[in-house]
Scaffold this motif. Structure first.
Motif, PDB file in Angstrom:
ATOM      1  N   LEU A 107       0.864  -1.177   0.000  1.00  0.00           N
ATOM      2  CA  LEU A 107       0.000   0.000   0.000  1.00  0.00           C
ATOM      3  C   LEU A 107       0.899   1.224   0.000  1.00  0.00           C
ATOM      4  O   LEU A 107       1.828   1.323   0.797  1.00  0.00           O
ATOM      5  N   GLU A 108       0.642   2.142  -0.916  1.00  0.00           N
ATOM      6  CA  GLU A 108       1.522   3.305  -1.035  1.00  0.00           C
ATOM      7  C   GLU A 108       1.393   4.230   0.163  1.00  0.00           C
ATOM      8  O   GLU A 108       2.392   4.732   0.688  1.00  0.00           O
ATOM      9  N   ALA A 109       0.178   4.489   0.617  1.00  0.00           N
ATOM     10  CA  ALA A 109      -0.040   5.382   1.748  1.00  0.00           C
ATOM     11  C   ALA A 109      -0.308   4.551   3.006  1.00  0.00           C
ATOM     12  O   ALA A 109      -1.005   3.546   2.941  1.00  0.00           O
ATOM     13  N   PRO A 110       0.253   4.953   4.150  1.00  0.00           N
ATOM     14  CA  PRO A 110       0.024   4.183   5.379  1.00  0.00           C
ATOM     15  C   PRO A 110      -1.443   4.212   5.796  1.00  0.00           C
ATOM     16  O   PRO A 110      -2.066   5.268   5.818  1.00  0.00           O
ATOM     17  N   ASP A 111      -1.980   3.033   6.115  1.00  0.00           N
ATOM     18  CA  ASP A 111      -3.379   2.929   6.526  1.00  0.00           C
ATOM     19  C   ASP A 111      -3.459   2.643   8.015  1.00  0.00           C
ATOM     20  O   ASP A 111      -2.449   2.650   8.736  1.00  0.00           O
ATOM     21  N   VAL A 112      -4.650   2.360   8.502  1.00  0.00           N
ATOM     22  CA  VAL A 112      -4.846   2.141   9.921  1.00  0.00           C
ATOM     23  C   VAL A 112      -4.112   0.890  10.397  1.00  0.00           C
ATOM     24  O   VAL A 112      -3.665   0.828  11.552  1.00  0.00           O
ATOM     25  N   PHE A 113      -3.929  -0.104   9.530  1.00  0.00           N
ATOM     26  CA  PHE A 113      -3.196  -1.294   9.975  1.00  0.00           C
ATOM     27  C   PHE A 113      -1.723  -0.962  10.197  1.00  0.00           C
ATOM     28  O   PHE A 113      -1.148  -1.326  11.227  1.00  0.00           O
ATOM     29  N   HIS A 114      -1.125  -0.283   9.255  1.00  0.00           N
ATOM     30  CA  HIS A 114       0.269   0.129   9.462  1.00  0.00           C
ATOM     31  C   HIS A 114       0.388   1.013  10.700  1.00  0.00           C
ATOM     32  O   HIS A 114       1.242   0.789  11.569  1.00  0.00           O
ATOM     33  N   ASP A 115      -0.455   2.046  10.763  1.00  0.00           N
ATOM     34  CA  ASP A 115      -0.315   3.030  11.833  1.00  0.00           C
ATOM     35  C   ASP A 115      -0.591   2.440  13.213  1.00  0.00           C
ATOM     36  O   ASP A 115       0.138   2.738  14.170  1.00  0.00           O
ATOM     37  N   VAL A 116      -1.628   1.633  13.322  1.00  0.00           N
ATOM     38  CA  VAL A 116      -2.031   1.149  14.648  1.00  0.00           C
ATOM     39  C   VAL A 116      -1.361  -0.180  14.994  1.00  0.00           C
ATOM     40  O   VAL A 116      -0.739  -0.319  16.048  1.00  0.00           O
ATOM     41  N   PHE A 117      -1.476  -1.167  14.122  1.00  0.00           N
ATOM     42  CA  PHE A 117      -0.810  -2.442  14.423  1.00  0.00           C
ATOM     43  C   PHE A 117       0.706  -2.266  14.463  1.00  0.00           C
ATOM     44  O   PHE A 117       1.383  -2.782  15.363  1.00  0.00           O
ATOM     45  N   GLY A 118       1.265  -1.531  13.490  1.00  0.00           N
ATOM     46  CA  GLY A 118       2.711  -1.401  13.421  1.00  0.00           C
ATOM     47  C   GLY A 118       3.311  -0.571  14.530  1.00  0.00           C
ATOM     48  O   GLY A 118       4.364  -0.915  15.074  1.00  0.00           O
ATOM     49  N   HIS A 119       2.651   0.534  14.895  1.00  0.00           N
ATOM     50  CA  HIS A 119       3.245   1.484  15.841  1.00  0.00           C
ATOM     51  C   HIS A 119       2.758   1.369  17.277  1.00  0.00           C
ATOM     52  O   HIS A 119       3.545   1.538  18.217  1.00  0.00           O
TER      53      HIS A 119
END
Length: 278
Positions: free
Chosen positions: A116-128
């Motif tokens: 995914l080119e733009a960070p979504d809620v999975f990247h932002d929340v699960f990742g961080h």
């Protein structure tokens, strides 16, 4: 990017998450991604990440930021706030400095699970967010935000962005059990979760603050170099004890380093083949 908030956003760029508007299909995408990563990450992710994920309970679907923030606030005083996308640098630093983590509220489509080119809620929340349940890393994130606000008068934001990239997004840490992942860009990616630890392609170098801030990065491929910290405590200590004003002055007099450069002074854990990039 625009410097004024878009329609519907508050002056600090926050928006309602709109939790009640998520569809079952969108929650199903989260559950698919969550299950895949939680099967893959034991033995790869730093233990503090796995502990944070368990404490925050995010397996059932896209988290409600209000409930997530309540749990996080009780643990480390952080909260998660929704934003409509990338926010201006000063606002991003302002949120971090006040222990607020900004997250997008949209989730990728089922056919975009792996990229995914733009960070979504999975990247932002699960990742961080799981690591924000760990006190030392939570303190590092706040220190980074405060440092970002101070840096804006030095014309060195691109240097400081490299520190975020090579730690918060794509950092590795040396543990007694071997290298482990703590960067959100890796933790939220099945492919890079394997690549970062297993591939002979990338360089893996010991973390050095000035070295990292001289090193360019690319956003369109797996990393060609990873920097390895000794511990979250050492990362926080370096950040708090460094006077960044003379550091920025010194950096201004030094050339940037290419992604694949290896210096005689580097502590080389792995000298990569760079086969993947080629």
């Amino acid at each position: 990017m625009r410097q004024d908030p878009p329609p519907g956003a508050a002056p600090d760029w926050t928006i309602p998450q709109g939790f009640e508007r998520y569809t079952e299909a969108e929650h199903a995408v989260w559950r698919t991604l969550y299950a895949r990563q939680m099967k893959l990450l034991p033995g790869r992710a730093v233990p503090e990440f796995l502990e944070g994920a368990a404490l925050l309970g995010m397996e059932e679907g896209i988290p409600d930021f209000r409930r997530l923030s309540d749990r996080l606030m009780a643990l480390t005083g952080w909260q998660v706030v929704a934003v409509p996308g990338l926010v201006p640098d000063d606002m991003f630093f302002e949120h971090l400095a006040n222990r607020r983590f900004v997250a997008g509220n949209f989730i990728r489509k089922p056919d975009e699970l792996d990229y995914l080119e733009a960070p979504d809620v999975f990247h932002d929340v699960f990742g961080h967010v799981p690591l924000l349940a760990h006190k030392v890393f939570a303190d590092y994130m706040q220190a980074y935000g405060k440092g970002g606000l101070r840096s804006m008068g030095f014309g060195a934001l691109h240097k400081l962005a490299r520190l975020y990239w090579y730690t918060v997004e794509f950092g590795l840490v040396q543990t007694g059990e071997g290298l482990r992942i703590y960067g959100a860009g890796i933790l939220s990616s099945a492919g890079e979760s394997r690549f970062a630890l297993d591939s002979p392609s990338p360089n893996r170098l010991g973390f050095d603050l000035m070295r990292v801030m001289r090193t360019r990065y690319r956003i369109d491929a797996f990393q060609q170099t990873y920097f390895v910290i000794e511990s979250f405590e050492s990362l926080l200590q370096q950040t708090l004890e460094t006077d960044f004003a003379p550091l920025y002055a010194a950096l201004a007099a030094l050339p940037d380093l290419a992604i694949t450069d290896i210096l005689p002074t580097d502590r080389v854990l792995t000298r990569g083949s760079q086969a993947q990039a080629a």
